[in-house]
Each structure stands twice: as C-alpha cells, then as structure tokens.
Scaffold this active site. Structure first.
Site, mmCIF file in Angstrom:
data_model
loop_
_atom_site.group_PDB
_atom_site.id
_atom_site.type_symbol
_atom_site.label_atom_id
_atom_site.label_comp_id
_atom_site.label_asym_id
_atom_site.label_seq_id
_atom_site.Cartn_x
_atom_site.Cartn_y
_atom_site.Cartn_z
ATOM 1 N N ARG A 48 0.818 -1.213 0.000
ATOM 2 C CA ARG A 48 0.000 0.000 0.000
ATOM 3 C C ARG A 48 0.848 1.257 0.000
ATOM 4 O O ARG A 48 0.481 2.274 0.580
ATOM 5 C CB ARG A 48 -0.949 -0.012 1.184
ATOM 6 C CG ARG A 48 -0.245 -0.236 2.473
ATOM 7 C CD ARG A 48 -1.190 -0.128 3.610
ATOM 8 N NE ARG A 48 -0.439 -0.277 4.835
ATOM 9 C CZ ARG A 48 -0.965 -0.504 6.002
ATOM 10 N NH1 ARG A 48 -2.244 -0.600 6.134
ATOM 11 N NH2 ARG A 48 -0.201 -0.608 7.058
ATOM 12 N N LYS A 158 7.886 -17.750 7.534
ATOM 13 C CA LYS A 158 7.594 -18.033 8.937
ATOM 14 C C LYS A 158 7.299 -16.718 9.651
ATOM 15 O O LYS A 158 7.774 -15.695 9.154
ATOM 16 C CB LYS A 158 8.734 -18.801 9.589
ATOM 17 C CG LYS A 158 9.920 -17.946 10.047
ATOM 18 C CD LYS A 158 10.804 -18.672 10.994
ATOM 19 C CE LYS A 158 10.607 -18.298 12.432
ATOM 20 N NZ LYS A 158 11.268 -17.067 12.875
ATOM 21 N N HIS A 188 14.038 -20.825 6.922
ATOM 22 C CA HIS A 188 15.254 -20.558 6.148
ATOM 23 C C HIS A 188 16.454 -21.369 6.650
ATOM 24 O O HIS A 188 17.428 -21.545 5.934
ATOM 25 C CB HIS A 188 15.568 -19.055 6.104
ATOM 26 C CG HIS A 188 16.162 -18.514 7.355
ATOM 27 N ND1 HIS A 188 15.413 -18.199 8.451
ATOM 28 C CD2 HIS A 188 17.444 -18.245 7.700
ATOM 29 C CE1 HIS A 188 16.212 -17.765 9.413
ATOM 30 N NE2 HIS A 188 17.451 -17.776 8.986
ATOM 31 N N LYS A 192 20.312 -23.593 4.798
ATOM 32 C CA LYS A 192 21.720 -23.383 5.161
ATOM 33 C C LYS A 192 22.521 -24.634 4.788
ATOM 34 O O LYS A 192 22.124 -25.753 5.098
ATOM 35 C CB LYS A 192 21.852 -23.124 6.672
ATOM 36 C CG LYS A 192 21.307 -21.752 7.090
ATOM 37 C CD LYS A 192 21.512 -21.532 8.589
ATOM 38 C CE LYS A 192 20.758 -20.311 9.084
ATOM 39 N NZ LYS A 192 21.469 -19.050 8.999
ATOM 40 N N GLU A 226 22.329 -16.126 20.177
ATOM 41 C CA GLU A 226 22.612 -14.865 19.494
ATOM 42 C C GLU A 226 23.088 -13.854 20.518
ATOM 43 O O GLU A 226 22.507 -13.739 21.595
ATOM 44 C CB GLU A 226 21.358 -14.355 18.777
ATOM 45 C CG GLU A 226 21.011 -15.206 17.581
ATOM 46 C CD GLU A 226 19.674 -14.868 16.940
ATOM 47 O OE1 GLU A 226 19.522 -15.062 15.739
ATOM 48 O OE2 GLU A 226 18.781 -14.405 17.675
ATOM 49 N N ASP A 245 9.468 -18.126 18.246
ATOM 50 C CA ASP A 245 10.315 -17.531 17.209
ATOM 51 C C ASP A 245 11.403 -18.494 16.728
ATOM 52 O O ASP A 245 11.733 -18.524 15.545
ATOM 53 C CB ASP A 245 10.960 -16.245 17.763
ATOM 54 C CG ASP A 245 11.795 -15.525 16.717
ATOM 55 O OD1 ASP A 245 11.363 -15.485 15.545
ATOM 56 O OD2 ASP A 245 12.876 -14.997 17.059
ATOM 57 N N HIS A 250 13.269 -23.436 13.758
ATOM 58 C CA HIS A 250 14.679 -23.776 13.554
ATOM 59 C C HIS A 250 15.130 -24.882 14.518
ATOM 60 O O HIS A 250 15.800 -25.835 14.119
ATOM 61 C CB HIS A 250 15.587 -22.557 13.764
ATOM 62 C CG HIS A 250 15.118 -21.320 13.031
ATOM 63 N ND1 HIS A 250 14.511 -21.365 11.814
ATOM 64 C CD2 HIS A 250 15.200 -19.995 13.352
ATOM 65 C CE1 HIS A 250 14.223 -20.129 11.406
ATOM 66 N NE2 HIS A 250 14.623 -19.282 12.334
ATOM 67 N N LYS A 340 18.378 -14.841 22.893
ATOM 68 C CA LYS A 340 18.875 -13.532 22.472
ATOM 69 C C LYS A 340 19.769 -12.982 23.567
ATOM 70 O O LYS A 340 19.579 -13.316 24.746
ATOM 71 C CB LYS A 340 17.692 -12.565 22.285
ATOM 72 C CG LYS A 340 16.626 -13.062 21.326
ATOM 73 C CD LYS A 340 16.999 -12.734 19.923
ATOM 74 C CE LYS A 340 16.003 -13.230 18.909
ATOM 75 N NZ LYS A 340 16.497 -13.159 17.546
#
Ligand code: BG6
Length: 478
Positions: A48, A158, A188, A192, A226, A245, A250, A340
């Site tokens: 949009r 996802k 994704h 890998k 991470e 998440d 994963h 995280k």
C-alpha cells in the site's frame, strides 16, 4: 548448474517489508546475475505504498544500496534488472486490489510465458495470510484456477501461525485454494549449507550411523545463541517470544535432522516423512514435570526496549530438555538452548557419546573420561569436528581431548548458496525437500503449545546480557 527454470512471475505481498529488502531483492538479483533466471520473468510487488512502477524500482534500488551495497556490482545492470519490477497498490485486505493484481498479471507486455507460471510469496505478518489467500481465490488467482496454463505456487514465510489452532486454520484455508504440492512453508534454516549437510554427514558415511543411537550416544545438545537482542522487533517479540520464534521452527528442525531415520529414498516426501515421525515421537510436556525440563529467561533491559511492556513476561531465552520416545532414542536427552543477548552468536549441535566401560587414563589416576563428541557447527563456523582423547606427550599415561576438524571455508573453493538463493530456486524448480510439510508444522506447534501450556504464564528468570542465560537453567541437566 541446473537448466534455467521456465518463464515465470513472482508476486511479493509485503514488497515494502524488511525481509524483501534485506533478503529477497538482493537474492533475486544475484540469481539473475549468475544466470539462474529464465529469458522472461518479472516481479510484481503488492503493497500500500501508493507508488508507480517507476517509484517501486527506485525504492528497490535505494533499499538495496542502503542495506547491501556490495550486491550491486554494476549499477546499470541493476537498473536493467529493476525494469522487470512492477507494482500493484492495495491494502492487502481490499478485495478490489486483487482484481487489479489479476489484470497486472495478465498484462504480459508481449512476454506471454510470464503469466503462465506464478509464484506468490507472502512476506507478511501471519495474521494477514488468511486474508490474502481468500482474496486470491476471489480474484481467480487460487492455485486450482487456470486462467493461464502453467503452475501456481505459494511461499509462506515463517512464522506459520501462532499456535496449533491458528496454524491448523491457516492450513485449512490454504488447502481450500492450493494443493499441498503447491505450498512452500519456509524455514530458512533448511536452506543453510551446514544444515543440509547433517543428513549428508549421517547417511553418506558408514562409520557414524551404526553408533547413532541410544546405545552409544549419551546426549545431544543443540545451541542457537545470538549475542544481540531483539533488534527493534519489540512488538513482534511481545507476541511471539523465543519459543515460538526459534524453538518451534529452527530448533525442532535441527532436532529432526539429527534424530531422523534414513529416508527410503531421496525424495522430498520420503525425507519429510522421516522428519515428521521424529517430531511425532517428541514427548509432549506437562505441568508436573515442566520445571525439570524447561527454564525460560528474559535478558536484563528487555523491558526497556521499544514496543515492550514494562511488566512483560515474554521469554527471550529457553533451555529445554526434549525426550524422543522411539526405539533409537529412548532415554537420550536432547537439550536445546536458544536465546537472544547470550554470550556469543553460535549455532551448533554437539553429540556426546558414552564413555568406554573402563578408563585407565584419567588424570591423576581418576576414572574420569572425556567423552567423544561429534560437533556440527552451523554458524558462524561451518564445520564438523570430532573430539577424542589422545595421549598427552610425556611420562604420564593420561589423555587430553583433541579435535579433528573439517571446515567448509578451507576445504572447498566454491561458495555455497545462501538460504534465500537456494530456497527461491527450489520453489521455482518445484522442489519441496527443504520446505515444511503441513503435518510437521502442526506437530511442532503441538510440542511448543505443550511447553507454553505447562508453563502456564510462569515468569521467566532474568539473566544478564551476554551471559549464558539464567543460572536456574542448569536444573534441566540434573
Ligand atoms: C529468524 C528469527 O527466523 O531467524 C530471528 O525470527 C533470528 O529472531 C533469525 O534472529 C536467525 O537467523 P540467522 O539465519 O540469522 O541465524
């Protein structure tokens, strides 16, 4: 190199999304540069932004220049590439806009092949997926419509739903318009190179598979850590949390690749059958035992992030002990740590073997053994290492652990494809091997829902930024 695909059109919903700018446009450009695109193809962005085709093209150029300038090897070539971009303005929940999309798709500008094969790509929040699918059907763009001959496929980014109920509902809607063979659910991680290597490592070597079971393996540890926090995605994280998440997709996909049986053949469904069987063997969680198997954490300062509630109970880290109840794995814990703001960015799988029945070579006469390990490094190091004990030089008969290591970077000169190159090509070619099938996505939600239900709103323990999560996390190893 494989032969080029047939002529086609990619339609991207959410053409203004971060994912499109960061991953899709640069990857499609590189596929074009490397000669993977057919004679005639085009990309139609839907959104949009109220822009013309020309404005969309300069938006793409600007964003790619901003985010990954190294992708643009030759500005003139990039501009020629962008000539194949078109834009349809619409709110994604306005049915009328989909008639405009239909007209844009049929307007082939003298390249008839391009309207035959259509790849719809949903780079949108999960809540919009049902609306988009419904509107596609209404406008005659569903998977079973044949206004133009050729294939139609739909790629779903996802997260696929928010829980079992919403994923099931989304699958039901999708199935009303597309066959399962036309649906490409992305994770994704499956694109890998080192993740694809897990199966190759296991099933192309004779020496590991005989040991790959409860008799020889003591435990498996999967880490997806991470160093950085939620990177401005406060609103998303507040709805999602780490379990949804990372673990639901994963994490469980890595577990399935390590624990699956050999497939009967190398076909997408034979492989996906085996992965789904593992997920079906993963024990669900209950309230009685949840605190022995799951610890969640929230990093200090998370509540000060933009878009995050000041009393948020959302987890940014989780340690989970999974049990896989089948003949191969009964009794072997699969530990998973994902989070995280942890101590460093690393994704790896450590398979620890049982010690020999007697050990003569412990330090100072102890019987302690350093178990053998196979360490599958997914990122940043793309490696496979084997740890074993070896005699320390000198007078004493003691062992030290040493490593034999294979590294993708030093062993091969060619660079692998990135996940988005590969998954886009797979979707175009019609190879579903690295996409999640309906049964697996729903089972993965069932597992994560069982954790969340059993936790029943328990607040996560806080942990300092750049640590390995809350100290209470150790209790799942006891
Ligand atoms: C995404 C998650 O799916 O994967 C992110 O939403 C995460 O939170 C990312 O950071 C990790 O992917 P990669 O490929 O960068 O390890």
């Amino acid at each position: 190199m494989k032969s080029r695909p047939e002529n086609f059109t990619i339609v991207i919903f959410g053409a203004g999304s971060d994912l499109a700018a960061r991953k899709l446009f640069p990857s499609i450009y590189e596929l074009y540069r490397w000669g993977h695109m057919p004679e005639a193809w085009r990309l139609i962005g839907v959104g949009r932004a109220g822009q013309t085709h020309e404005a969309f093209r300069s938006y793409v150029l600007t964003r790619v220049m901003e985010i990954s300038p190294e992708t643009i090897d030759d500005r003139q070539r990039f501009e020629e590439f962008c000539e194949r971009f078109f834009y349809v303005n619409t709110d994604l929940d306005h049915t009328d806009g989909y008639y405009a999309l239909y007209n844009e798709i049929m307007n082939t500008r003298g390249e008839p092949g391009v309207c035959s094969n259509i790849l719809f790509y949903l780079s949108t929040p999960p809540s919009l997926a049902p609306v988009i699918v419904n509107n596609l059907v209404r406008a005659g763009l569903g998977g079973r419509e044949h206004s133009c001959p050729g294939w139609r496929k739909i790629v779903m980014e996802k997260p696929f739903g928010q829980d079992l109920k919403s994923a099931h509902e989304l699958n039901r809607m999708l199935e009303a318009a597309f066959d399962e063979g036309q649906i490409y659910r992305i994770d994704h991680y499956l694109g890998k190179e080192p993740v694809q290597n897990i199966m190759v490592f296991r099933f192309s070597n004779g020496m590991f598979e005989p040991l790959w079971n409860r008799q020889y393996i003591q435990q498996v540890q999967i880490t997806i850590a991470e160093e950085f926090g939620i990177r401005g995605r406060g609103a998303y994280y507040e709805e999602s949390g780490l379990l949804r998440d990372i673990v639901q997709n994963h994490g469980l996909q890595l577990l399935a690749a390590v624990a699956m049986e050999p497939p009967v053949e190398l076909s997408p469904d034979a492989i996906r059958d085996e992965k789904c069987k593992v997920l079906k063997s993963v024990r669900l969680f209950d309230r009685e035992s949840i605190h022995k198997s799951v610890v969640t954490g929230q990093y200090e300062g998370y509540r000060d992030e933009k878009g995050v509630a000041s009393d948020s109970k959302v987890e940014t880290c989780a340690s989970v002990k999974f049990m896989v109840d089948n003949w191969r794995w009964s009794g072997v814990p699969f530990f998973m740590k994902a989070g995280k703001s942890l101590a460093r960015t690393v994704t790896e799988i450590v398979i620890t073997f049982r010690c020999p029945p007697q050990n003569f070579y412990g330090e100072h006469g102890t019987a302690a053994c350093t178990p053998n390990q196979v360490i599958l490094g997914i990122q940043p190091d793309e490696t496979v290492a084997i740890r074993f004990g070896t005699k320390r030089p000198g007078e004493e008969m003691v062992t030290d652990p040493v490593y034999m290591k294979f590294d993708y970077r030093t062993s091969f000169s060619e660079k692998g494809l990135t996940p988005y190159h590969r998954l886009l090509l797979d979707a175009i070619d019609g190879n579903q091997m690295n996409f999640i099938r309906r049964d697996s996505v729903e089972r993965s939600w069932m597992i994560v829902d069982s954790i969340r239900d059993a936790l029943d709103g328990t607040a996560p323990d806080t942990y300092p930024v750049h640590s390995w999560g809350p100290e209470s996390g150790v209790r799942i190893y006891e």
